[in-house]
Design a protein around this motif. Sequence first.
Motif, PDB file in Angstrom:
ATOM      1  N   ASP A  55       0.855  -1.321   0.081  1.00 39.27           N
ATOM      2  CA  ASP A  55      -0.229   0.024  -0.105  1.00 39.27           C
ATOM      3  C   ASP A  55       0.803   1.244  -0.180  1.00 39.27           C
ATOM      4  N   GLN A  56       0.364   2.294  -0.129  1.00 38.13           N
ATOM      5  CA  GLN A  56       0.871   3.632  -0.104  1.00 38.13           C
ATOM      6  C   GLN A  56       1.772   3.949   1.096  1.00 38.13           C
ATOM      7  N   TYR A  57       1.257   3.498   2.413  1.00 37.55           N
ATOM      8  CA  TYR A  57       1.501   3.639   3.633  1.00 37.55           C
ATOM      9  C   TYR A  57       1.679   1.811   4.034  1.00 37.55           C
TER      10      TYR A  57
ATOM     11  N   LYS B 245       1.789  -1.612   5.500  1.00 37.26           N
ATOM     12  CA  LYS B 245       1.537  -2.267   6.989  1.00 37.26           C
ATOM     13  C   LYS B 245       2.160  -3.730   6.777  1.00 37.26           C
TER      14      LYS B 245
END
Length: 123
Positions: A35-37, A39
């Motif tokens: 993801d963009q950030y 996890k």
Amino acid sequence: MDFSGKIIAILQPKGGVSKAGNEWKSQEYVIENHDQYPKKMCFEVFGTEKIEQFAILMGEELTVSFDIDARQWQDRWFNSIRVWKVERIGAGMPLAAGSPVPPPPPTAMPDFITGDTKDDLPF
């Protein structure tokens, strides 16, 4: 539930003997999604058979199916994420050099005879 990503860590295996006298083994892995950030999730594979069956390697792209459970110990709660299915992402990737190449799939287009002039269509 499912989680897809890349294996970024393989932790030391754990093992022991249960109260009933049975040996047990578990292995923990850390997976990170894209993801963009990103996890991260630390999950557990329990049992020698499952550890060998899944044969998870560092850097592999996987989708893991898991269950979450919580347990209490000395007035504290702990979560466990236990994987029950592993799918390798990109299993349909090109074959390695030297591997046999499967024949191409049959075409869906039928062969037409050029001399066939009979036409039963009403238009």
